[in-house]
Design an enzyme around this catalytic site. Structure first.
Site, PDB file in Angstrom:
ATOM      1  N   HIS A  47       0.716  -1.131  -0.128  1.00  0.00           N
ATOM      2  CA  HIS A  47      -0.054   0.052  -0.162  1.00  0.00           C
ATOM      3  C   HIS A  47       0.875   1.353  -0.014  1.00  0.00           C
ATOM      4  O   HIS A  47       0.223   2.405  -0.167  1.00  0.00           O
ATOM      5  CB  HIS A  47      -0.976   0.042   1.173  1.00  0.00           C
ATOM      6  CG  HIS A  47      -0.053   0.158   2.538  1.00  0.00           C
ATOM      7  ND1 HIS A  47       0.394  -0.657   3.283  1.00  0.00           N
ATOM      8  CD2 HIS A  47      -0.214   1.386   3.120  1.00  0.00           C
ATOM      9  CE1 HIS A  47       1.018  -0.240   4.144  1.00  0.00           C
ATOM     10  NE2 HIS A  47       0.937   0.925   4.518  1.00  0.00           N
TER      11      HIS A  47
HETATM   12  C1  UD1 Z   1      -1.917   5.448   6.045  1.00  0.00           C
HETATM   13  C2  UD1 Z   1      -0.970   6.045   6.366  1.00  0.00           C
HETATM   14  C3  UD1 Z   1       0.234   4.985   6.382  1.00  0.00           C
HETATM   15  C4  UD1 Z   1       0.126   3.498   6.983  1.00  0.00           C
HETATM   16  C5  UD1 Z   1      -1.223   3.237   6.294  1.00  0.00           C
HETATM   17  C6  UD1 Z   1      -1.802   1.819   7.059  1.00  0.00           C
HETATM   18  C7  UD1 Z   1      -0.312   8.402   6.413  1.00  0.00           C
HETATM   19  C8  UD1 Z   1       0.370   9.559   5.661  1.00  0.00           C
HETATM   20  N1  UD1 Z   1      -0.327   7.029   5.928  1.00  0.00           N
HETATM   21  O1  UD1 Z   1      -1.647   5.142   4.448  1.00  0.00           O
HETATM   22  O2  UD1 Z   1       1.633   5.318   6.998  1.00  0.00           O
HETATM   23  O3  UD1 Z   1       0.957   2.577   6.551  1.00  0.00           O
HETATM   24  O4  UD1 Z   1      -2.346   4.227   6.451  1.00  0.00           O
HETATM   25  O5  UD1 Z   1      -2.684   1.233   6.270  1.00  0.00           O
HETATM   26  O6  UD1 Z   1      -1.019   8.680   7.440  1.00  0.00           O
HETATM   27  N2  UD1 Z   1      -9.177   4.431   1.794  1.00  0.00           N
HETATM   28  C9  UD1 Z   1     -10.426   4.044   1.344  1.00  0.00           C
HETATM   29  N3  UD1 Z   1     -11.014   3.293   2.919  1.00  0.00           N
HETATM   30  C10 UD1 Z   1     -10.354   3.598   3.910  1.00  0.00           C
HETATM   31  C11 UD1 Z   1      -9.206   4.485   3.896  1.00  0.00           C
HETATM   32  C12 UD1 Z   1      -8.602   4.530   2.976  1.00  0.00           C
HETATM   33  O7  UD1 Z   1     -10.984   3.641   0.570  1.00  0.00           O
HETATM   34  O8  UD1 Z   1     -11.111   3.498   4.806  1.00  0.00           O
HETATM   35  C13 UD1 Z   1      -8.503   4.828   0.416  1.00  0.00           C
HETATM   36  C14 UD1 Z   1      -8.866   6.395  -0.243  1.00  0.00           C
HETATM   37  O9  UD1 Z   1      -9.046   6.274  -1.523  1.00  0.00           O
HETATM   38  C15 UD1 Z   1      -7.565   6.908   0.030  1.00  0.00           C
HETATM   39  C16 UD1 Z   1      -6.430   5.943   0.293  1.00  0.00           C
HETATM   40  O10 UD1 Z   1      -7.053   4.890   0.494  1.00  0.00           O
HETATM   41  O11 UD1 Z   1      -7.358   8.038  -0.543  1.00  0.00           O
HETATM   42  C17 UD1 Z   1      -5.495   6.212   0.942  1.00  0.00           C
HETATM   43  O12 UD1 Z   1      -5.644   6.311   2.509  1.00  0.00           O
HETATM   44  P1  UD1 Z   1      -4.878   7.397   3.459  1.00  0.00           P
HETATM   45  O13 UD1 Z   1      -5.153   7.221   4.723  1.00  0.00           O
HETATM   46  O14 UD1 Z   1      -4.678   8.559   2.890  1.00  0.00           O
HETATM   47  O15 UD1 Z   1      -3.517   6.612   3.094  1.00  0.00           O
HETATM   48  P2  UD1 Z   1      -2.792   5.065   3.441  1.00  0.00           P
HETATM   49  O16 UD1 Z   1      -2.281   4.462   2.152  1.00  0.00           O
HETATM   50  O17 UD1 Z   1      -4.190   4.247   4.057  1.00  0.00           O
HETATM   51  N1  UDP Z   2      -3.480  -6.611   8.430  1.00  0.00           N
HETATM   52  C1  UDP Z   2      -4.842  -7.157   8.914  1.00  0.00           C
HETATM   53  N2  UDP Z   2      -5.567  -7.589   7.634  1.00  0.00           N
HETATM   54  C2  UDP Z   2      -4.831  -7.423   6.521  1.00  0.00           C
HETATM   55  C3  UDP Z   2      -3.904  -6.976   6.170  1.00  0.00           C
HETATM   56  C4  UDP Z   2      -3.228  -6.234   7.406  1.00  0.00           C
HETATM   57  O1  UDP Z   2      -5.374  -7.421   9.939  1.00  0.00           O
HETATM   58  O2  UDP Z   2      -5.920  -7.586   5.418  1.00  0.00           O
HETATM   59  C5  UDP Z   2      -2.812  -6.134   9.774  1.00  0.00           C
HETATM   60  C6  UDP Z   2      -1.501  -6.885  10.029  1.00  0.00           C
HETATM   61  O3  UDP Z   2      -1.416  -7.803  10.599  1.00  0.00           O
HETATM   62  C7  UDP Z   2      -0.672  -5.663  10.409  1.00  0.00           C
HETATM   63  C8  UDP Z   2      -1.434  -4.299   9.994  1.00  0.00           C
HETATM   64  O4  UDP Z   2      -2.471  -4.837   9.572  1.00  0.00           O
HETATM   65  O5  UDP Z   2      -0.452  -5.596  11.929  1.00  0.00           O
HETATM   66  C9  UDP Z   2      -0.500  -3.353   9.079  1.00  0.00           C
HETATM   67  O6  UDP Z   2      -1.154  -2.638   8.409  1.00  0.00           O
HETATM   68  P1  UDP Z   2      -0.709  -1.860   7.175  1.00  0.00           P
HETATM   69  O7  UDP Z   2       0.193  -2.699   6.323  1.00  0.00           O
HETATM   70  O8  UDP Z   2      -1.901  -1.086   6.744  1.00  0.00           O
HETATM   71  O9  UDP Z   2       0.172  -0.582   7.867  1.00  0.00           O
HETATM   72  P2  UDP Z   2       1.521  -0.480   8.112  1.00  0.00           P
HETATM   73  O10 UDP Z   2       2.017  -1.538   9.164  1.00  0.00           O
HETATM   74  O11 UDP Z   2       2.402  -0.462   7.000  1.00  0.00           O
HETATM   75  O12 UDP Z   2       1.488   1.059   8.591  1.00  0.00           O
END
Ligand code: UD1
Ligand code: UDP
Length: 440
Positions: free
Chosen positions: A209
């Protein structure tokens, strides 16, 4: 004492859950504030359910948006709530925009910030997360740090050792506790039930992601090209919503989904995910938390990044950085699949993230700081403005605390044979070179 926790995304819910449960167990007053950055039930509500923590007291519902807009909205919402609730300390976790917003607001309101998972550094300032975690560290009063290496990062940036508490990572607490629960319950997600994972071999769990992968067509194409050739494996890919959107925009989703050995599913709950990963032959990921969980669960990890703020996993031998490089992905994945000795070495890597008691250690330290009056942030009368930065080679048997009392000083860095070490209160300094601040 009142503790407030700010969280907003899936990994923050997972990693704060053990601390929220521990605060509750001790009967300490607490509030939980959700920024609403993640809002799909698969990215948020399901984790409150699986980790058995109550729904948040507040949700700011910021939703998705540009970094500036999202962070600004969070700051406004957080400020209003904290001015009303007046907690003694606010906990933020990791490196998301919630951490940046929460830490900045608290610094302005003179509320102590406790940064959980502090001190990680990728040294890649193009990552929003690197900026978030660094700024949060500048604003914090207490640092809950997963490993000695991360504590050393903070010492090297000039933070006082007195506020650095090495706790391990709460992901280990969450992982150990919930894997047991998951094993008793079995798979629950419908999307996985259809796949009969229980009877599947050669599972490769894939998550990605990171903006620097999924938002760049060239990189994501190179990763997909590698996946196409890994047809000996059953690739299970719970897809992050960001990745689903970008793959669809690039016109790559259907091509990947049509591959017989690739199973794209919605993001799955924590219990199912733990069962899936612990059954995997290999984890391919750009996730931060998953690099830690892989080494905790003894599963080899290939990380789809060129750097990591979790270098301990690489040094321990459980994680290899393969970037978005098709050849590196294929070479290492095939080795893990076909070379037992290579795979076993990765599986046997020692987990650097502690024993699963990080939440307890965190709350112990908060209670101690509170009892000692160290959570009150007020204009100081006794700030150490008059001191000399000194260095010494220590030849006597003396601990850090004893040295500090004797010299009216604060030990900063300590060097053992050839590298920096964390100077804990009871570290014996004999034979070490130290730097310290001596009060005039
Ligand atoms: C965010 C965090 C990242 C973390 C990740 C965990 C920041 C800068 N980034 O990234 O550090 O590793 O979460 O997963 O804070 N979206 C949905 N539904 C949701 C949430 C997001 O559809 O419930 C989609 C939207 O299109 C959105 C995109 O995902 O624009 C990105 O979401 P965003 O929360 O901005 O960043 P993440 O990539 O999730
Ligand atoms: N995870 C989960 N279901 C999924 C994918 C990830 O429960 O389908 C959990 C995983 O076990 C880990 C966390 O989500 O603890 C990681 O989240 P993510 O990769 O979104 O964020 P990051 O750790 O990179 O910030």
């Amino acid at each position: 004492m009142k503790i407030a926790t700010i969280l907003g995304t899936r990994p923050e819910i997972i990693k704060m859950a053990p601390i929220i449960a521990e605060i509750d167990k001790r009967g300490i007053d607490q509030i939980v504030l959700h920024t609403g950055q993640h809002y799909d039930k698969e990215m948020s509500d399901n984790f409150f359910r699986d980790l058995e923590i109550p729904a948040p007291d507040y949700n700011i519902h910021v939703g998705s948006g540009t970094h500036g807009k999202q962070t600004g909205l969070m700051m406004k919402g957080i400020e209003e709530i904290l001015m009303d609730e007046k907690p003694d300390i606010v906990l933020v976790q990791g490196d998301t925009n919630a951490v940046l917003a929460g830490a900045l607001v608290c610094a302005k309101l003179h509320i102590a910030v406790g940064h959980v998972e502090a001190g990680l550094r990728s040294f890649d300032t193009t990552m929003p997360e690197e900026i978030n975690r660094r700024v949060a560290d500048v604003c914090s009063a207490m640092y809950f740090i997963p490993t000695e290496d991360s504590a050393i990062n903070l010492l090297a940036e000039g933070f006082s050792r007195k506020n650095l508490i090495i706790t391990g990572n709460t992901v280990v607490d969450a992982c150990f506790r919930h894997l047991e629960i998951a094993k008793k319950r079995g798979f629950g997600e419908e999307s996985l039930a259809e796949l009969d994972i229980e009877n599947m071999d050669n599972i490769l769990t894939l998550t990605m992601h990171r903006a620097e992968n999924v938002d760049i067509k060239e990189r994501v194409t190179s990763i997909i090209d590698a996946l196409k050739e890994l047809s000996d494996m059953n690739i299970i890919f719970p897809i992050h919503p960001r990745t689903k959107h970008t793959l669809e925009n690039f016109g790559l989703f259907d091509e990947l989904n049509d591959l017989e050995h690739v199973h794209i599913v919605k993001p799955i709950g924590y219990l199912d995910f733990l069962l899936l990963t612990s059954k995997s032959t290999l984890i391919l990921t750009d996730s931060g938390g998953l690099q830690e969980e892989a080494i905790t669960l003894d599963v080899p990890a290939l990380t789809l990044r060129y750097n990591t703020e979790r270098p301990e996993t690489v040094a321990a031998g459980g994680n290899i950085l393969v970037g978005a490089d098709k050849d590196a992905i294929l070479e290492n994945a095939n080795k893990i699949l076909n070379d037992k000795e290579f795979a076993d070495k990765m599986k046997n890597a020692v987990n650097p993230y502690g024993q699963g008691d990080a939440a307890e250690r965190t709350v112990d330290a908060i209670e101690k700081f509170h009892a000692d009056g160290l959570l009150e942030i007020r204009a100081p009368e006794d700030i150490m403005t008059s001191f000399t930065r000194k260095m010494a080679q220590i030849t006597e048997d003396i601990t850090v605390s004893e040295f500090e009392a004797k010299e009216n000083a604060l030990v900063h860095m300590a060097f053992g044979e050839d590298k920096m070490q964390f100077p804990a209160d009871d570290t014996n300094l004999k034979g070490m070179m130290i730097t310290y601040d001596k009060r005039e």
